[in-house]
Scaffold this motif. Structure first.
Motif, mmCIF file in Angstrom:
data_model
loop_
_atom_site.group_PDB
_atom_site.id
_atom_site.type_symbol
_atom_site.label_atom_id
_atom_site.label_comp_id
_atom_site.label_asym_id
_atom_site.label_seq_id
_atom_site.Cartn_x
_atom_site.Cartn_y
_atom_site.Cartn_z
ATOM 1 N N GLY A 250 5.918 -56.766 67.349
ATOM 2 C CA GLY A 250 5.867 -56.363 65.944
ATOM 3 C C GLY A 250 5.250 -57.385 65.008
ATOM 4 N N GLY A 251 5.218 -57.006 63.733
ATOM 5 C CA GLY A 251 4.703 -57.902 62.712
ATOM 6 C C GLY A 251 5.396 -57.669 61.380
ATOM 7 N N LYS A 252 5.307 -58.656 60.505
ATOM 8 C CA LYS A 252 5.765 -58.498 59.111
ATOM 9 C C LYS A 252 4.749 -59.280 58.299
ATOM 10 C CE LYS A 252 8.492 -56.411 56.541
ATOM 11 N NZ LYS A 252 8.546 -54.959 56.560
ATOM 12 N N ASN A 253 3.505 -58.801 58.398
ATOM 13 C CA ASN A 253 2.351 -59.612 58.019
ATOM 14 C C ASN A 253 2.210 -59.772 56.511
ATOM 15 O OD1 ASN A 253 1.340 -59.542 60.895
ATOM 16 N ND2 ASN A 253 1.393 -57.378 60.386
ATOM 17 N N GLY A 340 15.788 -50.239 50.868
ATOM 18 C CA GLY A 340 15.127 -51.036 49.825
ATOM 19 C C GLY A 340 15.712 -50.753 48.457
ATOM 20 N N ARG A 341 15.944 -49.492 48.173
ATOM 21 C CA ARG A 341 16.530 -49.138 46.863
ATOM 22 C C ARG A 341 17.922 -49.723 46.725
ATOM 23 N NH1 ARG A 341 14.281 -42.989 46.619
ATOM 24 N NH2 ARG A 341 13.128 -43.250 44.677
ATOM 25 N N GLN A 342 18.716 -49.594 47.821
ATOM 26 C CA GLN A 342 20.079 -50.156 47.773
ATOM 27 C C GLN A 342 20.055 -51.666 47.574
ATOM 28 O OE1 GLN A 342 21.624 -48.896 51.542
ATOM 29 N NE2 GLN A 342 21.572 -46.732 50.930
ATOM 30 N N GLU A 343 19.031 -52.295 48.122
ATOM 31 C CA GLU A 343 18.938 -53.758 47.996
ATOM 32 C C GLU A 343 18.475 -54.183 46.604
ATOM 33 O OE1 GLU A 343 16.256 -54.369 51.432
ATOM 34 O OE2 GLU A 343 17.788 -55.687 52.253
ATOM 35 N N GLY A 344 18.084 -53.217 45.773
ATOM 36 C CA GLY A 344 17.675 -53.539 44.402
ATOM 37 C C GLY A 344 16.176 -53.598 44.186
ATOM 38 N N ALA A 345 15.399 -53.239 45.204
ATOM 39 C CA ALA A 345 13.946 -53.183 45.011
ATOM 40 C C ALA A 345 13.614 -51.935 44.184
ATOM 41 C CB ALA A 345 13.248 -53.128 46.364
ATOM 42 N N THR A 373 10.921 -57.314 44.585
ATOM 43 C CA THR A 373 11.610 -57.569 45.860
ATOM 44 C C THR A 373 11.652 -59.079 46.109
ATOM 45 O OG1 THR A 373 9.777 -57.723 47.453
ATOM 46 C CG2 THR A 373 10.410 -55.516 46.708
ATOM 47 N N HIS A 374 12.550 -59.504 46.967
ATOM 48 C CA HIS A 374 12.501 -60.904 47.399
ATOM 49 C C HIS A 374 12.497 -60.955 48.922
ATOM 50 C CE1 HIS A 374 16.748 -61.077 48.482
ATOM 51 N NE2 HIS A 374 17.011 -60.425 47.363
ATOM 52 N N ASN A 375 12.105 -62.110 49.411
ATOM 53 C CA ASN A 375 11.794 -62.214 50.841
ATOM 54 C C ASN A 375 13.011 -62.108 51.750
ATOM 55 O OD1 ASN A 375 9.553 -62.451 52.626
ATOM 56 N ND2 ASN A 375 10.256 -64.502 53.167
ATOM 57 N N GLY A 376 14.207 -62.200 51.174
ATOM 58 C CA GLY A 376 15.405 -62.087 52.001
ATOM 59 C C GLY A 376 15.821 -60.643 52.253
ATOM 60 N N MET A 377 15.237 -59.692 51.536
ATOM 61 C CA MET A 377 15.646 -58.292 51.710
ATOM 62 C C MET A 377 15.260 -57.792 53.106
ATOM 63 S SD MET A 377 14.470 -56.624 48.097
ATOM 64 C CE MET A 377 15.416 -56.870 46.597
ATOM 65 N N ARG A 378 16.054 -56.858 53.614
ATOM 66 C CA ARG A 378 15.747 -56.313 54.949
ATOM 67 C C ARG A 378 14.351 -55.693 54.993
ATOM 68 N NH1 ARG A 378 20.065 -52.337 57.264
ATOM 69 N NH2 ARG A 378 18.571 -52.310 58.968
ATOM 70 N N ILE A 379 13.947 -55.042 53.885
ATOM 71 C CA ILE A 379 12.610 -54.429 53.889
ATOM 72 C C ILE A 379 11.508 -55.474 54.021
ATOM 73 C CG2 ILE A 379 13.137 -52.253 52.709
ATOM 74 C CD1 ILE A 379 12.137 -53.654 50.090
ATOM 75 N N ASN A 380 11.841 -56.746 53.770
ATOM 76 C CA ASN A 380 10.835 -57.805 53.924
ATOM 77 C C ASN A 380 11.026 -58.635 55.187
ATOM 78 O OD1 ASN A 380 9.298 -57.215 51.679
ATOM 79 N ND2 ASN A 380 10.690 -58.310 50.319
ATOM 80 N N ARG A 381 12.069 -58.302 55.942
ATOM 81 C CA ARG A 381 12.311 -59.083 57.157
ATOM 82 C C ARG A 381 12.109 -58.261 58.424
ATOM 83 N NH1 ARG A 381 13.053 -63.820 55.240
ATOM 84 N NH2 ARG A 381 12.694 -64.546 57.344
#
Ligand code: NAD
Length: 481
Positions: A250-253, A340-345, A373-381
């Motif tokens: 996978g990737g999270k480029n 993402g929405r739940q995380e506040g994005a 968003t911030h880099n700690g959110m699941r959508i960013n990890r």
């Protein structure tokens, strides 16, 4: 029914499955055989029996076989591209491009057969010489994902055959049609029976056999990280000799956009990298890291551009973004949008699934752009693997670089800047296998190495001359004349 190809024969599967068009789920592309474990074993036995003959074939013969495959793929690019778009859901233009890529790869490795060579090195012992040569590894299991149904099989099968190996090829269960078409072309390429075998079916049914059979000398895998770990464990933990293995996962480029970037270039890179091919690329730019001087202009321009992209049937020329590949992947995408929405994005655009477009029932999803968003959110990890991207605001170039590298993955990374100095700094410090300067994170050349670092990849690089590292084994011979 389309059958498996084992030992030079077309054989019925233990069972069969329908292949459904994700742009219109009423459209059944065909019925495809599913191999069972006994058939996978028969394919391995056939490959083992054929491999010495193929390894002994002259380079000219191998060159002609691969060249014929490449030429036929190219001649049929529109027909094969249409089939690929129909089963996978990328747009027709992208699908034809992928087919052309497959042809280029066969052509490249056809020529490589004629360039094989070794080294002759003087020994430190008087009168002695040392020869360093490459030999085939033997039988190779090839396991591929659904998102590049012909290019990824091509970039594994072509080098495997070029260097004298025999192949057992298992495509992803959801895209058998392109794999079958490629196998059919290979079946007429003049290979000794058993040199190339196709076993369609599910990983859970035949995966164990393809990994654990000690006659398989090497396994090349592209797919998810979770499956990749199982492949690695099997290759090491099996009875008998361990298998050589190579994993592309996978990737999270990140795509970094710096204050001095050309805005149009940066937005074009983001649109292409994050959303084309419905975001279903391991090299997709899922994290858009943007410094604050350009952030608001970048987001506004990107949202305007997203509004103009038509989502629809992959084969409709007006479509910019085709459907998601299947119901499972669509659920994964919409689940992550909810997370993402739940995380506040905040969703700046899209994210709605559509049950149909223009009267066609399919797995459609409006491209989704998250901001704030911030880099700690699941959508960013975690890898989402759909048309979903996040914007992460960075204070300056230094923070952007730290954020870009703060990920478990390391496949591809991009930077948009007009500063030579900043470009050089990012080229040097981005922790990824592939770095793009003012270019999308996805989209690569076929004749140069492909692969990543960290959780994205394991083992030698694929493609180009670097492919020899995996598909051959080195022999050092000492000669005392
Ligand atoms: P997946 O891991 O679900 O499946 C990949 C292949 O493995 C399929 O052929 C599947 O049938 C097979 N498989 C499943 N279970 C198995 C088992 N137990 N033993 C042996 N084989 C098994 O992945 P996918 O959903 O098809 O593909 C999407 C993933 O592929 C994403 O994570 C994406 O990033 C990755 N990918 C990576 C690259 C790269 O080069 N890094 C390229 C394309 C896709």
């Amino acid at each position: 029914m389309k059958r498996n190809y084992i030992a030079g024969e077309w054989v019925e599967g233990g069972s069969a499955a329908e292949n459904i068009n994700p742009s219109d789920t009423r459209d059944v592309i065909g019925l495809f055989a599913r191999a069972d474990a006994a058939q996978a074993e028969a394919a391995i036995a056939a490959a083992q029996a054929a491999q010495p003959q193929w390894a002994g074939a002259t380079p000219q013969r191998r060159c002609e076989a691969l060249d014929a495959v490449g030429q036929e793929i190219l001649a049929r690019k529109d027909e094969l591209g249409d089939l690929l778009a129909r089963e996978e859901g990328k747009t027709l233009a992208e699908a034809v491009g992928e087919v052309v890529r497959a042809a280029q790869i066969f052509n490249f490795f056809a020529a490589e057969t004629l360039r094989a060579g070794g080294e002759l090195v003087p020994s430190i012992r008087p009168g002695m010489s040392v020869e360093i040569t490459r030999e085939p590894v033997g039988v190779v299991s090839i396991i591929t994902p659904w998102n590049f149904p012909i290019a990824i099989p091509a970039w594994k099968i072509a080098p495997a055959l070029a260097y004298g190996n025999a192949v057992v090829f298992k495509p992803a269960d959801s895209v058998p049609a392109s794999a079958w078409a490629l196998a059919e072309i290979l079946s007429r390429a003049g290979l000794p029976a058993g040199t190339f075998n196709l076993v369609m079916g599910r990983g859970r049914d035949i995966g164990d056999t393809l990994l654990n059979d000690a006659r398989v000398a090497a396994v090349t895998f592209t797919g998810s990280e979770a499956t990749g770990r199982k492949v690695a464990q099997a290759c090491i933990g099996r009875r008998g000799p361990m298998a050589k293995f190579q994993l592309e996962m996978g990737g999270k480029n990140p795509l970094v956009v710096l204050d001095d970037a050309d805005l149009d270039v940066a937005v074009a890179c983001a649109i292409n990298g994050a959303f084309f091919s419905t975001g279903q690329r391991c090299t997709a730019s899922s994290r858009l890291i943007v410094t604050q001087g350009i952030h608001d202009r970048f987001v506004a321009t990107l949202v305007e551009k997203l509004k103009s992209l038509a989502v629809g049937d992959a084969r409709d020329p007006k479509t910019a973004i085709g459907p998601v590949v299947d119901a499972t992947q669509l659920r994964q995408d919409t689940d992550y949008i909810a997370i993402g929405r739940q995380e506040g994005a905040r969703l700046a655009f899209g994210g709605e699934a559509m049950a149909e477009v223009a009267g066609r029932p399919g797995f459609y999803l409006q491209p989704a752009l998250f901001v704030d968003t911030h880099n700690g959110m699941r959508i960013n990890r975690e890898e989402i693997f759909g048309p979903v991207a996040s914007v992460i605001r960075a204070r300056d170039a230094d923070e952007a670089l730290v954020l870009a590298n703060d990920t478990d993955y390391g496949l591809s990374a991009g930077v948009c800047t007009t500063s030579l100095k900043l470009a050089a700094h990012f080229k040097r410090h981005l922790q990824a296998g592939m770095v793009m300067v003012n270019a999308p994170t996805a989209g690569v050349d076929p004749h140069v190495p492909f692969g990543g670092r960290k959780a994205s990849s394991y083992g030698p690089r694929e493609q180009g001359r670097y492919a020899a590292e995996f598909y051959t084994t080195v022999k050092t011979t000492y000669v005392n004349p």
